[in-house]
Motif scaffolding. Structure first.
Motif, PDB file in Angstrom:
ATOM      1  N   ASP A  50      39.343  12.103   1.497  1.00  0.00           N
ATOM      2  CA  ASP A  50      39.684  10.908   2.255  1.00  0.00           C
ATOM      3  C   ASP A  50      39.055  11.086   3.625  1.00  0.00           C
ATOM      4  O   ASP A  50      38.244  11.993   3.824  1.00  0.00           O
ATOM      5  N   ARG A  51      39.406  10.245   4.581  1.00  0.00           N
ATOM      6  CA  ARG A  51      38.699  10.311   5.862  1.00  0.00           C
ATOM      7  C   ARG A  51      39.015  11.579   6.649  1.00  0.00           C
ATOM      8  O   ARG A  51      38.304  11.902   7.613  1.00  0.00           O
ATOM      9  N   SER A 108      40.161   1.972   4.646  1.00  0.00           N
ATOM     10  CA  SER A 108      40.048   2.622   5.951  1.00  0.00           C
ATOM     11  C   SER A 108      40.601   4.043   5.918  1.00  0.00           C
ATOM     12  O   SER A 108      40.326   4.845   6.810  1.00  0.00           O
ATOM     13  N   ARG A 109      41.396   4.366   4.898  1.00  0.00           N
ATOM     14  CA  ARG A 109      41.899   5.728   4.746  1.00  0.00           C
ATOM     15  C   ARG A 109      40.878   6.650   4.071  1.00  0.00           C
ATOM     16  O   ARG A 109      41.045   7.870   4.073  1.00  0.00           O
ATOM     17  N   ILE A 111      37.188   6.534   4.387  1.00  0.00           N
ATOM     18  CA  ILE A 111      36.044   6.937   5.205  1.00  0.00           C
ATOM     19  C   ILE A 111      36.383   6.680   6.668  1.00  0.00           C
ATOM     20  O   ILE A 111      36.847   5.591   7.023  1.00  0.00           O
ATOM     21  N   ALA A 112      36.152   7.666   7.517  1.00  0.00           N
ATOM     22  CA  ALA A 112      36.411   7.521   8.942  1.00  0.00           C
ATOM     23  C   ALA A 112      35.454   6.498   9.558  1.00  0.00           C
ATOM     24  O   ALA A 112      34.360   6.249   9.043  1.00  0.00           O
ATOM     25  N   TYR A 167      30.755   9.240   9.878  1.00  0.00           N
ATOM     26  CA  TYR A 167      31.732   8.151   9.742  1.00  0.00           C
ATOM     27  C   TYR A 167      30.983   6.830   9.894  1.00  0.00           C
ATOM     28  O   TYR A 167      29.851   6.794  10.400  1.00  0.00           O
ATOM     29  N   ASP A 217      32.574   6.660  -0.318  1.00  0.00           N
ATOM     30  CA  ASP A 217      32.384   8.031   0.115  1.00  0.00           C
ATOM     31  C   ASP A 217      30.967   8.145   0.670  1.00  0.00           C
ATOM     32  O   ASP A 217      30.084   7.375   0.274  1.00  0.00           O
TER      33      ASP A 217
END
Length: 337
Positions: A50-51, A108-109, A111-112, A167, A217
């Motif tokens: 995840d991010r 949004s969770r 990839i930063a 990101y 990703d």
């Protein structure tokens, strides 16, 4: 004595999970590999992300069924608990499935995203383009970034997969930072061509819009792995060139900035920096990329209460985080009572 296994579920980010916590949530499957047990039967090693980062896991049962449906880049719903194997946290998988269109996935969770708003970076880009004095070079930059197929991905793409500015919006942030660094450096080196420095900063990594993919990703495209962002960037510039728009010498120097920006062949550049602008660009790139990576690693260590980072293989060193800076100024003894 090990802490007891928690029965409560959490939806924390992967890097925040502690040993024995149970987790349920949506994550990206980053990789999947088939391995063999001692008896020769297969099992799967997976990496979830995840991010916040990554965490491995293993699937021991129903291997063939999962092999048919699981692919890197897919979003999955994961239920499991955190264990430790060889001093590394991993997910002990209880349940795993692909997501459905009805699942409430918050991308949004996964990839930063850059802290800089996209529209702010778009305005910054335009200010830099309009600061270019040479008419032909300014005209090229206007046309280039007026192309939605360039501007959209350039503002959205990451600058790297794992190391620096990894990101969404990272490519634009990195390129704009470099332009500002180079304008400051040019005050010390007045013989440097500011127009070329601006153009080189904005264009040096443009090939990454084709080298990388960033849907669920951050990863390399097939063409990105096979060709690389320097050659891809040269191809993109050549597609947008118009004969006679700028002097041939200016065009050659601009291409040289892109081709030489990684310094040498070991780093992927087909030529070494051979102009003042090229060597300045190279070191600005080195500074901004490494400072961004160092800052991310140091802040993560501080958030975890660690004075030193984990060992960074790429840099062959630990990074010193020290104590987390105090907020709100110095606290005096009398203020506590």
């Amino acid at each position: 004595m090990e802490p007891p296994m928690s029965s409560a579920l959490t939806d924390k980010f992967l890097r925040e999970l502690a040993e024995n916590e149970r987790f349920a949530g949506f994550v990206v499957l980053r990789s999947i590999h088939v391995r063999q047990k001692k008896d020769g039967s297969p099992f799967l090693t997976l990496e979830f992300g995840d991010r916040s980062g990554r965490m491995p896991g293993k699937l021991w049962d129903h291997v063939e069924e999962y092999r048919k449906i699981l692919e890197p880049g897919k979003i999955v719903k994961l239920l499991g608990s955190v264990t430790t194997y060889q001093d590394q946290k991993e997910i002990q998988i209880e349940r795993l499935r692909l997501t459905t269109p009805e699942d409430p996935v918050d991308r949004s969770r996964l990839i930063a995203v850059s802290e800089r708003p996209v529209e702010e970076m778009r305005r910054h880009l335009r200010r830099l383009i309009e600061a270019v004095v040479q008419p032909g070079l300014r005209s090229f930059l206007r046309r280039f970034f007026d192309d939605p197929a360039i501007a959209g991905p350039w503002l959205e793409a990451p600058a790297g997969k794992l190391w620096h500015h990894c990101y969404l919006g990272g490519l634009a942030e990195h390129s704009l930072n470099m332009a500002e660094i180079l304008l400051k450096v040019a005050e010390l080196y007045p013989h440097a061509d500011k127009d070329l420095l601006i153009a080189g900063a904005l264009l040096h990594d443009v090939g990454k819009i084709e080298e990388l993919s960033w849907d669920t990703d951050i990863d390399y495209t097939d063409r990105g792995r096979l060709v690389g962002h320097i050659v891809l960037g040269q191809e993109i510039l050549l597609r947008h060139r118009q004969d006679g728009e700028m002097p041939e010498e200016t065009w050659n120097c601009l291409l040289h900035l892109l081709l030489a920006h990684q310094g040498n062949g070991e780093q992927g550049s087909p030529v070494k920096p051979q102009t003042l602008e090229a060597i300045l660009l190279y070191y600005a790139d080195e500074m901004d990329s490494k400072a961004n990576a160092f800052n991310r690693i140091i802040q993560r260590a501080r958030e975890q209460g660690d004075r030193w980072s984990e060992y960074i293989k790429l840099m062959e060193r630990f990074l010193y985080a020290g104590s987390k800076p105090q907020e709100g100024g110095e606290v005096k003894e009398g203020d506590l009572f």
